[in-house]
Design a protein around this motif. Structure first.
Motif, short mmCIF file in Angstrom:
data_model
loop_
_atom_site.label_atom_id
_atom_site.label_comp_id
_atom_site.label_asym_id
_atom_site.label_seq_id
_atom_site.Cartn_x
_atom_site.Cartn_y
_atom_site.Cartn_z
N ASP A 90 49.54 12.67 35.60
CA ASP A 90 50.40 12.24 36.71
C ASP A 90 51.63 11.55 36.12
O ASP A 90 51.52 10.78 35.18
CB ASP A 90 49.62 11.25 37.58
CG ASP A 90 50.52 10.48 38.53
OD1 ASP A 90 51.34 11.13 39.19
OD2 ASP A 90 50.38 9.25 38.61
N TYR A 91 52.80 11.85 36.66
CA TYR A 91 54.01 11.17 36.15
C TYR A 91 54.70 10.37 37.25
O TYR A 91 55.79 9.80 37.02
CB TYR A 91 54.97 12.18 35.51
CG TYR A 91 55.72 13.04 36.50
CD1 TYR A 91 55.10 14.06 37.18
CD2 TYR A 91 57.06 12.81 36.78
CE1 TYR A 91 55.78 14.83 38.10
CE2 TYR A 91 57.76 13.58 37.69
CZ TYR A 91 57.11 14.58 38.35
OH TYR A 91 57.78 15.34 39.26
N GLY A 92 54.08 10.29 38.41
CA GLY A 92 54.59 9.42 39.48
C GLY A 92 55.99 9.77 39.96
O GLY A 92 56.69 8.92 40.49
N TYR A 93 56.42 11.03 39.74
CA TYR A 93 57.75 11.51 40.15
C TYR A 93 58.86 10.72 39.47
O TYR A 93 59.92 10.49 40.04
CB TYR A 93 57.89 11.43 41.68
CG TYR A 93 58.80 12.50 42.26
CD1 TYR A 93 58.59 13.84 41.99
CD2 TYR A 93 59.87 12.18 43.08
CE1 TYR A 93 59.42 14.82 42.50
CE2 TYR A 93 60.71 13.16 43.61
CZ TYR A 93 60.48 14.47 43.31
OH TYR A 93 61.30 15.45 43.82
N GLN B 309 46.71 6.71 31.12
CA GLN B 309 46.17 8.03 31.50
C GLN B 309 45.34 8.67 30.39
O GLN B 309 44.22 9.10 30.66
CB GLN B 309 47.30 8.95 31.93
CG GLN B 309 47.69 8.70 33.37
CD GLN B 309 48.51 9.85 33.90
OE1 GLN B 309 47.98 10.81 34.42
NE2 GLN B 309 49.80 9.74 33.78
N LEU B 321 42.26 12.21 37.14
CA LEU B 321 43.29 12.45 38.16
C LEU B 321 43.07 11.58 39.39
O LEU B 321 44.01 11.15 40.04
CB LEU B 321 43.30 13.92 38.58
CG LEU B 321 44.06 14.86 37.66
CD1 LEU B 321 44.12 16.24 38.28
CD2 LEU B 321 45.47 14.37 37.39
N SER B 324 44.52 8.01 38.98
CA SER B 324 45.88 7.91 38.46
C SER B 324 46.64 6.71 39.03
O SER B 324 47.58 6.23 38.42
CB SER B 324 46.66 9.19 38.74
OG SER B 324 46.56 9.51 40.10
N LYS B 327 47.49 3.42 36.97
CA LYS B 327 48.72 3.25 36.17
C LYS B 327 49.72 2.35 36.90
O LYS B 327 50.34 1.49 36.30
CB LYS B 327 49.31 4.63 35.93
CG LYS B 327 50.48 4.67 34.99
CD LYS B 327 50.73 6.09 34.54
CE LYS B 327 50.83 7.05 35.69
NZ LYS B 327 52.16 7.35 36.17
N ASP B 328 49.87 2.56 38.19
CA ASP B 328 50.81 1.73 38.95
C ASP B 328 50.23 0.35 39.21
O ASP B 328 50.93 -0.66 39.20
CB ASP B 328 51.14 2.40 40.29
CG ASP B 328 52.03 3.61 40.08
OD1 ASP B 328 52.78 3.61 39.10
OD2 ASP B 328 51.95 4.55 40.88
#
Lengths: 428, 364
Positions: A90-93, B309, B321, B324, B327-328
């Motif tokens: 995932d690259y978070g856009y 990740q 996935l 995910s 991460k934030d």
């Protein structure tokens, strides 16, 4: 204080561990120019997805589709008996993250091809992937990625956004404006057109130039664009601003959640216009989120909707049930099918390249450019790539929502219809 | 007098010694080793991925230096700093594209981009100063709101609607490899981007570090600690506040120019409000009021988010996935944990460690 010491020790360990993990990642040495296959019997493929960013409302489903398609391929012959090892992140856009993940794919995971996502990151990566000769099959169908003279390694299994937008507007003009009794008294004048999209987003703004060109070609009067965020929860001010222009038709260039918000506000404020929606805003969630406001809305579907009775769909559905049994079927979307389409064409190209003993960037690209009227089913129109044109198809299916269901309104063959303009339209 | 704690038995006999950047032989050896690692060892052994992570860290440091200057040194809280980075990026991109087209001689000499960096610093600095004007009247929470306005007015309005559309289609300007040249040096590969980053970061740190040792730096610290007292002592508070905004903006301009060399493209999407918050997080975690803090914060947060990740994928291959969002989440979590347990940041911890080593065995 004891806990401070513990905290400090933990932080130190974490930094060291991360540094070591990061430094050990690439295995050292200069960056390879072309990505080799990882090992015999296994082919590494990267997948860059948006699961947490601005387009995650459609990105999650696409990511599941990629995952399931790869698992299915591996259980059904793989690539000439070799299995695909999928590296999915995932690259978070966020463009900078996409850039480092791509380099991780290239130098650490040693992938032979990448399944990418957004327009902004795909465009930003384009010079690098060209330099690396890395086939990059994206979920972004931006027209600027279709000219092999500029972007030779960018590919996708769908009509590009610009062609689709032109087709949608033309279909509305021919099927609604010209035929619908609502407009009978106004047909001597010009139809009025306005666009709702996030101006700062390369995805949303990608087809706007072509769309306005087509609107001018068809004799539309064009109103001022309305800036609507991809994450918008309220679009009343934009609808009110648009209302002054009294548009007959509105283009929605964002993803589903944002489009649903705009449709509801347009209905609530009696905008009184028809609506056209770009492909990532037009999925099974739209009638669910917008309710009555979605009734009559037209949009672009580059593949069949999830579960539609069409060739190969039973495999897609069975795989979804098998590999992701905990994801309810009624939450699955057309984006799964789009992911399958991209993954299946990549599989075909990799299989051909492998047979020719050229399972590398150049070999995979050459294999793509050999595909002529390639039919993968799933409602995707036959696909053809050439060394001078990466627009895989000029055929666009325009649907309309009636009673909460998607009905095919018209299939436009833009390549045939605008044969003289078609060569000029490449690359934007 | 130097504030640096020196090992036992080290004495300074004149001001030159007292103000030297590297004061002992051990520090000289340490710094030479660090430079050798940065310029020779790391680029020699690192692959493209490691270099690109290093480039991201460098970009973060360049952006955060200005935030550190404003928050940490001058006491002016900012929540819209990425707007000035965006101004720098667009100034540099527009200048480079236009001048490369108009005067190919400059392009061939590789002067367009270096000139564009200086221009970007100037424009971003002046733009930042404009949004620093309210600091003459307001501070604290109210200043935060005015700096946030910089983000929305600059990126969401002016750049998105006007600047990003100047002469080119869509919103993203493409700067393909070959467009950006630094003299004879064509910035194309990760390695070339790395060296450019290293030069800009070192110059940036030296510049800010030296500035803090001058009258200007002392005035900023005086304003940060008590602006009324500073004014009473004869410091022109408004002038120095505006100067802080100008310098911070100029550093952001350099960061924006560097972003172009790495991304080959520039679009408003890259400069969202979240990025401004991220920069404040970097400074908070690294340590307020320290250049080390900026560097450590950038390294820590970039590596943390970069490695989450792969680590999750390693521990939970099937669930990576679905997790995910971690991460934030981890960014917010890191800020909370640091504010609770280590409010002075990583730099303070390093300082304590150095003090301990220097004073050993008589640490009392």
């Amino acid at each position: 204080m004891n806990y401070r010491k513990v905290f400090f020790a933990l932080t130190l360990v974490m930094v060291l561990a991360l540094t070591v993990a990061c430094a050990g990642g690439g295995g050292g040495g200069a960056a390879p120019t072309a990505a080799p296959a990882a090992s015999k019997g296994e082919i590494n493929v990267g997948s860059l997805n948006d699961l947490t960013g601005a387009t995650s409302d459609v990105g999650k489903d696409y990511a599941l589709g990629v995952q399931e398609a790869v698992k299915w391929i591996n259980e059904n012959g793989g690539i000439n008996g070799k299995t695909i090892k999928l590296f999915q992140y995932d690259y978070g856009y966020r463009v900078p993250e996409a850039q480092t993940i791509y380099k991780r794919f290239r130098d650490f995971d040693k992938v032979v091809a990448v399944l990418g996502w957004g327009t902004g990151d795909t465009s930003a990566l384009s010079p690098t992937i060209n330099q690396d000769k890395m086939p990059y099959v994206s979920a972004s169908y931006a027209g600027e990625l279709t000219d092999p003279a500029k972007t030779p390694y960018n590919l996708f299994a769908a009509p590009d956004y610009s062609t689709s937008a032109r087709a949608a507007l033309t279909a509305w003009y021919e099927e609604v404006w010209k035929k619908d009794a609502r407009f009978a008294s106004e047909q001597s004048g010009k139809p009025r057109f306005i666009a709702f999209y996030q101006k700062s987003s390369p995805y949303s703004s990608a087809p706007i130039k072509a769309l306005k060109e087509q609107a001018t070609l068809l004799g539309f009067e064009i109103g001022a664009d309305q800036d609507v965020a991809l994450t918008a929860l309220d679009t009343k001010s934009q609808v009110l601003a648009a209302k002054d222009f009294k548009p007959h038709v509105v283009w929605h260039g964002n993803t589903t959640n944002s489009v649903a918000t705009a449709l509801k506000d347009a209905k609530a404020l009696a905008l009184g216009a028809d609506h056209l929606v770009n492909t990532y805003g037009y999925d099974e969630n739209l009638p669910k989120l917008a309710g009555d406001a979605a009734e009559g809305v037209m949009g672009i579907a580059v593949a069949a909707f999830y579960g539609e009775n069409i060739k190969f769909m039973d495999t897609v559905v069975a795989s979804a049930k098998k590999y992701n049994p905990n994801t309810p079927q009624d939450t699955r979307l057309i984006h799964t099918v789009k992911a399958w389409a991209n993954t299946l064409v990549l599989r075909e190209a990799m299989t051909r390249a492998d047979k020719a003993g050229k399972l590398n960037g150049e070999g995979i690209r050459a294999a793509f450019e050999e595909l002529k009227d390639f039919d993968i089913g799933l409602g995707v129109t036959p696909l053809t790539w050439s060394s001078s044109d990466h627009r895989a198809t000029g055929q666009v299916r325009i649907y309309q929502i009636k009673g909460g269901k998607f009905n095919l309104l018209k299939q436009m063959d833009m390549k045939a219809k605008y044969a003289s303009d078609w060569p000029k339209w490449i690359g934007y | 007098m130097s504030t640096m704690r020196l090992p036992s038995g080290t004495y300074h006999e004149n001001y030159t010694q007292d103000h030297a950047w590297w004061q002992t032989r051990f520090v000289w050896i340490r710094m030479i080793a660090l430079f050798a690692i940065l310029f020779i060892v790391f680029p020699y052994f690192a692959g493209g991925y490691e270099l690109s992570v290093a480039n991201r860290i460098g970009y973060t440091i360049l952006c955060a230096l200005g935030v550190q200057l404003l928050i940490g040194f001058a006491g002016q809280v900012t929540l819209g700093h990425i707007a000035f980075v965006a101004i720098g990026a667009y100034t540099s991109a527009l200048f480079t594209l236009r001048v490369n087209e108009a005067t190919p001689i400059l392009k061939d000499l590789g002067l367009t981009y270096p000139i564009s960096v200086i221009l970007a610093m100037l424009v971003a600095g002046l733009w930042s100063m404009l949004f620093g004007l309210p600091s003459a009247r307001v501070k604290g929470f109210y200043l935060i709101m005015t700096t946030m306005a910089a983000q929305f007015i600059t990126v969401d309005f002016i750049i998105t609607h006007y600047i990003s559309r100047v002469g080119y289609r869509g919103v993203s300007f493409s700067l393909p490899p070959g467009t950006i040249r630094f003299g004879p040096w064509d910035i194309r590969t990760d390695l070339e981007q790395y060296f450019l980053m290293l030069i800009l970061v070192i110059l940036g740190i030296l510049f800010v570090g030296n500035l803090m040792r001058t009258r200007i730096g002392r005035a900023w610290i005086a304003i940060r600690d008590n602006d009324i007292a500073a004014e009473v002592l004869g410091v022109n508070v408004v002038r120095y506040k505006l100067l802080a905004f100008f310098v911070a903006g100029a550093l952001a301009g350099a960061a924006g120019s560097y972003a172009n060399a790495v991304s080959f493209t520039v679009s408003p999407e890259q400069f969202g409000f979240g990025e401004s918050l991220w920069l404040v997080g970097v400074v908070l975690i690294g340590g307020i009021g320290s250049n080390y803090g900026t560097v450590f914060g950038a390294i820590f947060l970039t590596l943390l988010t970069e490695m989450v990740q792969p680590t999750l994928k390693f521990i939970l291959p099937d669930l990576a996935l679905k997790t995910s969002y971690v991460k934030d989440m981890i960014f917010g979590l890191a800020i909370i944990v640091f504010l609770l347990l280590e409010p002075k940041g990583l730099a303070y911890r390093l300082q304590r460690l150095k003090d301990y080593v220097h004073l050993w065995p008589f640490s009392y």
